[in-house]
Design an enzyme around this catalytic site. Sequence first.
Site, PDB file in Angstrom:
ATOM      1  N   ILE A   5       0.858  -1.181   0.000  1.00 36.41           N
ATOM      2  CA  ILE A   5       0.000   0.000   0.000  1.00 36.41           C
ATOM      3  C   ILE A   5       0.893   1.228   0.000  1.00 36.41           C
ATOM      4  O   ILE A   5       1.861   1.310   0.772  1.00 36.41           O
ATOM      5  CB  ILE A   5      -0.972   0.000   1.203  1.00 36.41           C
ATOM      6  CG1 ILE A   5      -1.947   1.176   1.098  1.00 36.41           C
ATOM      7  CG2 ILE A   5      -0.243  -0.033   2.532  1.00 36.41           C
ATOM      8  CD1 ILE A   5      -3.148   1.035   2.022  1.00 36.41           C
TER       9      ILE A   5
ATOM     10  N   GLY B 232       2.458   5.707  11.521  1.00 36.05           N
ATOM     11  CA  GLY B 232       2.172   6.914  12.293  1.00 36.05           C
ATOM     12  C   GLY B 232       3.208   7.033  13.393  1.00 36.05           C
ATOM     13  O   GLY B 232       3.308   6.156  14.254  1.00 36.05           O
TER      14      GLY B 232
ATOM     15  N   GLY C  81      26.781  -6.346  26.993  1.00 32.58           N
ATOM     16  CA  GLY C  81      28.097  -5.727  26.939  1.00 32.58           C
ATOM     17  C   GLY C  81      28.562  -5.569  25.498  1.00 32.58           C
ATOM     18  O   GLY C  81      27.772  -5.309  24.592  1.00 32.58           O
TER      19      GLY C  81
ATOM     20  N   GLU D 263       4.851   9.804   0.842  1.00 32.79           N
ATOM     21  CA  GLU D 263       5.550  10.457  -0.259  1.00 32.79           C
ATOM     22  C   GLU D 263       6.818  11.148   0.245  1.00 32.79           C
ATOM     23  O   GLU D 263       6.922  11.465   1.439  1.00 32.79           O
ATOM     24  CB  GLU D 263       4.634  11.476  -0.941  1.00 32.79           C
ATOM     25  CG  GLU D 263       3.419  10.840  -1.601  1.00 32.79           C
ATOM     26  CD  GLU D 263       2.546  11.836  -2.336  1.00 32.79           C
ATOM     27  OE1 GLU D 263       1.541  11.388  -2.913  1.00 32.79           O
ATOM     28  OE2 GLU D 263       2.862  13.048  -2.323  1.00 32.79           O
TER      29      GLU D 263
ATOM     30  N   PRO E 115      -6.256   1.848  12.136  1.00 40.84           N
ATOM     31  CA  PRO E 115      -6.203   1.209  13.459  1.00 40.84           C
ATOM     32  C   PRO E 115      -5.809  -0.269  13.408  1.00 40.84           C
ATOM     33  O   PRO E 115      -5.113  -0.755  14.300  1.00 40.84           O
ATOM     34  CB  PRO E 115      -7.634   1.391  13.991  1.00 40.84           C
ATOM     35  CG  PRO E 115      -8.087   2.666  13.360  1.00 40.84           C
ATOM     36  CD  PRO E 115      -7.506   2.623  11.966  1.00 40.84           C
ATOM     37  N   GLN E 116      -6.227  -0.983  12.347  1.00 41.74           N
ATOM     38  CA  GLN E 116      -5.831  -2.389  12.253  1.00 41.74           C
ATOM     39  C   GLN E 116      -4.332  -2.505  12.027  1.00 41.74           C
ATOM     40  O   GLN E 116      -3.677  -3.381  12.617  1.00 41.74           O
ATOM     41  CB  GLN E 116      -6.585  -3.099  11.119  1.00 41.74           C
ATOM     42  CG  GLN E 116      -6.137  -4.547  10.924  1.00 41.74           C
ATOM     43  CD  GLN E 116      -7.216  -5.448  10.401  1.00 41.74           C
ATOM     44  OE1 GLN E 116      -8.380  -5.347  10.787  1.00 41.74           O
ATOM     45  NE2 GLN E 116      -6.856  -6.352   9.520  1.00 41.74           N
ATOM     46  N   GLU E 117      -3.780  -1.635  11.192  1.00 42.48           N
ATOM     47  CA  GLU E 117      -2.333  -1.643  11.001  1.00 42.48           C
ATOM     48  C   GLU E 117      -1.618  -1.338  12.313  1.00 42.48           C
ATOM     49  O   GLU E 117      -0.582  -1.939  12.630  1.00 42.48           O
ATOM     50  CB  GLU E 117      -1.932  -0.628   9.936  1.00 42.48           C
ATOM     51  CG  GLU E 117      -0.430  -0.596   9.666  1.00 42.48           C
ATOM     52  CD  GLU E 117      -0.037   0.353   8.553  1.00 42.48           C
ATOM     53  OE1 GLU E 117       1.174   0.464   8.264  1.00 42.48           O
ATOM     54  OE2 GLU E 117      -0.937   0.994   7.959  1.00 42.48           O
ATOM     55  N   ARG E 118      -2.181  -0.433  13.102  1.00 44.74           N
ATOM     56  CA  ARG E 118      -1.512  -0.019  14.341  1.00 44.74           C
ATOM     57  C   ARG E 118      -1.598  -1.069  15.434  1.00 44.74           C
ATOM     58  O   ARG E 118      -0.627  -1.282  16.168  1.00 44.74           O
ATOM     59  CB  ARG E 118      -2.084   1.325  14.796  1.00 44.74           C
ATOM     60  CG  ARG E 118      -1.607   2.458  13.905  1.00 44.74           C
ATOM     61  CD  ARG E 118      -2.342   3.755  14.084  1.00 44.74           C
ATOM     62  NE  ARG E 118      -1.767   4.762  13.169  1.00 44.74           N
ATOM     63  CZ  ARG E 118      -2.349   5.887  12.831  1.00 44.74           C
ATOM     64  NH1 ARG E 118      -3.546   6.212  13.328  1.00 44.74           N
ATOM     65  NH2 ARG E 118      -1.756   6.729  11.990  1.00 44.74           N
TER      66      ARG E 118
ATOM     67  N   ILE F 192       7.976   2.239   0.913  1.00 48.39           N
ATOM     68  CA  ILE F 192       6.857   1.325   0.719  1.00 48.39           C
ATOM     69  C   ILE F 192       7.298  -0.106   1.002  1.00 48.39           C
ATOM     70  O   ILE F 192       8.070  -0.709   0.239  1.00 48.39           O
ATOM     71  CB  ILE F 192       6.276   1.445  -0.698  1.00 48.39           C
ATOM     72  CG1 ILE F 192       5.949   2.910  -1.018  1.00 48.39           C
ATOM     73  CG2 ILE F 192       5.048   0.546  -0.841  1.00 48.39           C
ATOM     74  CD1 ILE F 192       5.011   3.583  -0.027  1.00 48.39           C
TER      75      ILE F 192
END
Length: 381
Positions: free
Chosen positions: A125, A366, A341, A129, A242-245, A159
């Site tokens: 998707i 976001g 370390g 830009e 919201p589903q992506e998040r 992308i």
Amino acid sequence: MKQSIYGDEHKAFREAVRQFIDREIRGQVPSYAEAHRLPREFWLAAGRQGLLGLEIPEEYGGSAAGDYRFNAILLAELAAVNMALPSAIGIHADVVPPYLIQLAKPTQRERWLPDICSGLATAAIAMTEPGVGSDLAALSTSAVRSGSGFVINGSKTFITNGYTADIVIVAARTGRGAGSKGITLFAVPSNAEGFSRGRNLDKVGQTEADTAELFLNDVQVSDDQIIGEIDKGFAHMMTWLPQERIGAAVANLAHAAQILTETISYARERKAFGSSIGSFQHNKFLLADLTTRIDVTQAYVDQCVLAHANRQLTPIEAAKAKWWTAQVQNEVIDHCVQLHGGYGYMNEYRVARAWRDARVTKIWAGSNEIMKELIGRDLGL
């Protein structure tokens, strides 16, 4: 704390995913990193296992699980192995399908959904830009009416799956003026005349997943390729972000939890001054702190997953889960590097690679700052 949101069918699915990972993926991760992309064989194997169509109707080859908890299990198990895996599969199988299922015309669903399920086609998707970043409402890629369709011109960047994608959902401006109004989504095949890709971007981490620049030069699309309504693309993106998040939150936390588990084992075994480093009070208290952060955060994320499975998750709750898990993930893994370390700074150690892989989660889907802005607005500020 024992997770209480999963039933027997979810546990069986988790076990099947783990077996698939052990059989098909775990040993191949170094080759993915070397190639800077996931090979077609990866997608086909995931398709055969039925992992790419959890939300897709059976008529198109999916399983139509109708329960986001299965998506969450898949993303979490992949993240525990390598953070790039849920990034790539998340876009392909968790982010793109809802647009096609809910908004696309039948011809687009019939064309793309079966191949997305099988792994024959990879999905991406294209929102971001070069000169816009987080401000999606300011995008400048244009789609101008031409006869019975549109001509698209513009460019996209950062992308995920962009270098190998066969179908890309492109956000372009169809209305006059600036702002959120006048943006439309289009389903664009990567073999369309005028569609081209830039280089496979050289990222700091997550080298196993390809990320690319995309260029659209007089790309012609028909009305049939419109996703949703003309000039309503921004609203469509806000509906599905919201589903992506929440998917990002699930992966962030699972990734951090696995690296912490491995670090605790390291702290038990690594000796300094005659004792295991985990026995030193500072380290012991630190590990107690980190494991508490993971457990408490897991309780909130689980409730968000359950809410989303019941179609009740709000954009603000998803924003909280996204930014908080990204913050916790980065803080936890940074401490894990310190506990290792000098070895924690060596690429041959998984904790070092995980540290690099985690940094982007505070930026994408976001940025954390944008998430806080959304939450602040919801408070009336």
